[in-house]
Design a protein around this motif. Sequence first.
Motif, PDB file in Angstrom:
ATOM      1  N   UNK A 215       0.877  -1.077   0.169  1.00  0.00           N
ATOM      2  CA  UNK A 215       0.035  -0.147  -0.179  1.00  0.00           C
ATOM      3  C   UNK A 215       0.759   1.221  -0.145  1.00  0.00           C
ATOM      4  N   UNK A 216       1.747   1.015   0.812  1.00  0.00           N
ATOM      5  CA  UNK A 216       3.009   2.314   0.846  1.00  0.00           C
ATOM      6  C   UNK A 216       3.602   2.700  -0.439  1.00  0.00           C
ATOM      7  N   UNK A 217       4.013   1.532  -1.092  1.00  0.00           N
ATOM      8  CA  UNK A 217       4.666   1.723  -2.144  1.00  0.00           C
ATOM      9  C   UNK A 217       3.845   2.158  -3.428  1.00  0.00           C
ATOM     10  N   UNK A 218       2.529   1.586  -3.519  1.00  0.00           N
ATOM     11  CA  UNK A 218       1.759   2.210  -4.379  1.00  0.00           C
ATOM     12  C   UNK A 218       1.029   3.805  -4.193  1.00  0.00           C
ATOM     13  N   UNK A 219       1.081   4.169  -2.878  1.00  0.00           N
ATOM     14  CA  UNK A 219       1.196   5.589  -2.706  1.00  0.00           C
ATOM     15  C   UNK A 219       2.205   6.290  -3.376  1.00  0.00           C
ATOM     16  N   UNK A 220       3.520   5.809  -2.806  1.00  0.00           N
ATOM     17  CA  UNK A 220       4.795   6.940  -3.442  1.00  0.00           C
ATOM     18  C   UNK A 220       4.845   6.919  -4.778  1.00  0.00           C
TER      19      UNK A 220
END
Length: 226
Positions: A215-220
């Motif tokens: 999830x963090x990777x997608x947001x970044x």
Amino acid sequence: MTRTPDTFVDLSDIPRRVPALMDLTLADLPPRVGLFPVSGAMLLPGGQLPLTIFEPRYVALLEDALAERRLIGMIQPQEDDEEDPLPVLHDIGTLGRITSFTEHPDGTFSVTLLGVTRFRLLMEGLTRRGWREGAIDASPFFSDLVESDPSPINRSRLLSRLKDYLTAHELQTDWSLIDEMDDEMLLVVLPMLVPFSPTQKQALLEAGTLDDRAGVLLDLLAKGME
């Protein structure tokens, strides 16, 4: 001297000084470890990080780690200030196992670390050999040492965002290698290789689970195109 069967040693039963990687448990991890603070150099459990070591204090750290459990604590400073010899460190880092090293004629070393588990830094201080040593607790991240089955990620969505991010930043990658990675390895390799800021890399490191990291990777990746 005449040898009898009793004088021969059973070579198959010689105990290891350092457990095999697949056998590592929390009990095998030291309570204190040498710290290697590098801004922007993130190591995730299961990932591999190549390093060139040339500063005398870190050469000393490498020598001492090789003589013990071959573990080094990779951790980021909170501020990227190259002039500060003792920068304040983040609370979370990763234990790396030295899996290969080469000594060069000029006294420098090329080293590869394999990420073992994350840890929380409890306190730290300077050793007489010049490197910093930290008291650590890896128990909050015991799952890093256990094989798990992460929830399936939306792989096509992730790779689509990665493609857009790389295009926006005029970067290239070997898509054939990415296609060969399973979802878990993808969530190890991409956070380490994509040129995120040190703060963003720390956020990826501190994500609790692989699903959280996805999830963090997608947001970044999405924010990197704004």
